[in-house]
Design an enzyme around this catalytic site. Sequence first.
Site, short mmCIF file in Angstrom:
data_model
loop_
_atom_site.label_atom_id
_atom_site.label_comp_id
_atom_site.label_asym_id
_atom_site.label_seq_id
_atom_site.Cartn_x
_atom_site.Cartn_y
_atom_site.Cartn_z
N SER A 28 0.71 -1.43 0.30
CA SER A 28 -0.04 -0.50 -0.15
C SER A 28 0.97 1.63 0.63
CB SER A 28 -1.01 -0.08 1.44
OG SER A 28 -1.91 -1.13 1.44
N HIS A 59 -3.91 0.98 -4.56
CA HIS A 59 -3.44 -0.22 -5.26
C HIS A 59 -3.61 -0.69 -7.11
CE1 HIS A 59 -2.18 -2.92 -2.13
NE2 HIS A 59 -3.06 -2.04 -1.17
N HIS A 81 -5.87 -9.25 -1.49
CA HIS A 81 -5.86 -9.32 0.28
C HIS A 81 -6.73 -10.15 -0.08
CE1 HIS A 81 -3.90 -5.35 -0.34
NE2 HIS A 81 -3.27 -5.68 0.78
N TYR A 83 -8.46 -9.69 2.97
CA TYR A 83 -9.49 -9.19 3.14
C TYR A 83 -11.08 -8.98 1.87
CZ TYR A 83 -7.47 -4.94 2.78
OH TYR A 83 -6.22 -4.45 1.67
N GLU A 84 -10.78 -8.97 0.84
CA GLU A 84 -10.78 -8.12 -0.41
C GLU A 84 -11.71 -9.39 -0.66
OE1 GLU A 84 -8.87 -5.71 -3.40
OE2 GLU A 84 -7.19 -6.82 -2.10
N ALA A 111 2.88 -1.62 3.81
CA ALA A 111 2.89 -0.94 4.80
C ALA A 111 2.09 -1.42 6.42
CB ALA A 111 1.74 0.20 4.38
N MET A 209 -1.69 -6.65 6.90
CA MET A 209 -2.63 -8.03 6.77
C MET A 209 -2.47 -8.14 5.07
SD MET A 209 -6.02 -5.02 7.16
CE MET A 209 -5.65 -3.40 8.42
N SER A 210 -1.59 -8.57 5.36
CA SER A 210 -0.43 -8.61 3.70
C SER A 210 0.47 -10.11 4.31
CB SER A 210 -0.36 -8.26 2.92
OG SER A 210 0.81 -7.57 3.26
N ASN A 233 2.56 3.29 11.09
CA ASN A 233 1.25 4.15 12.65
C ASN A 233 2.20 3.67 13.66
OD1 ASN A 233 -0.07 1.94 10.75
ND2 ASN A 233 -1.34 1.99 12.48
N HIS A 245 -6.47 5.06 7.50
CA HIS A 245 -5.82 4.43 5.62
C HIS A 245 -5.03 5.36 5.01
CE1 HIS A 245 -4.84 1.57 2.81
NE2 HIS A 245 -5.75 2.58 1.80
#
Length: 271
Positions: A28, A59, A81, A83-84, A111, A209-210, A233, A245
């Site tokens: 990201s 993306h 991802h 989550y997609e 990220a 998350m990846s 962060n 985000h």
Amino acid sequence: MLQKIEATANFIKEKTNFRGKTAIILGSGLGNFTEKMDIKHSLSYKDIPNFPVSTIEGHAGKLIIGTFKGQEVVAMQGRFHYYEGYTMEELTFPIRVFKMMGIDYLLVSNAAGGINYSFEVGDIMMITDHINMFGTNPLIGKNEEKLGPRFTNMSNAYDAQLCEVARKFARSNNIRLQEGVYVGLTGPSFETNAEYRYLNTIGGDSVGMSTVPEVIVANHMSMHVFGISVITNNGLEVPEEGNNHNEVLDVAGIAAPKLEAIFGAVIENID
Ligand code: HPA
């Protein structure tokens, strides 16, 4: 599955005449990396047979083929991802295609939230190991022996030799390169404060998350993996207004030159 992988690998090779050994996944906010490449071909995921299509903001969803530091590389601008809604098999499909194209080195970036008290936002962290908190594994199901063994060794999941190359380069070029353990989980919600503290307690240094699914599949096929988290962060000190985000994307962009330098050093070392 094997037929699909072969068909897609052949399609890309025929279109681009790719002969390189290295694939790069841009996380990201890190898609601008391709500006540092001498680009020869750009293929939208939607035009590549059997490729899933990326949906999330930040993306672009393209395979960029060209040279970087004099080496032929293929870069994924935009990754898939869990989550997609993709299955583990779908989102790791490109990695299997890369291997079938003759690629042996996978450079991954992401990220991530920092969960180490000595990290600062904007730091980059070399991933020396990971903890899989997805609650699943991309190798579940019938094993395809032609790709790799049933029980994959993960004790050198992030190639120690490549780590040493990056470590030396960072030291001699005064680049602040943190090191640590990446925790991968599904998202898409960010972690609660208690979860960030918990992930620190169990040995995590960055969280995202990846990456974990792709790295497991790469190890299954005996690829050499090198990974960088950009710390966008601070999970241990979340601001009152919370994580967002857009901030993740901004910080990733700012840290990108350091990532480019480190990836460059690693790639130059691949013969
Ligand atoms: N948690 C999970 N994924 C992330 C984060 C985070 O704090 N920051 C960027 N990706």
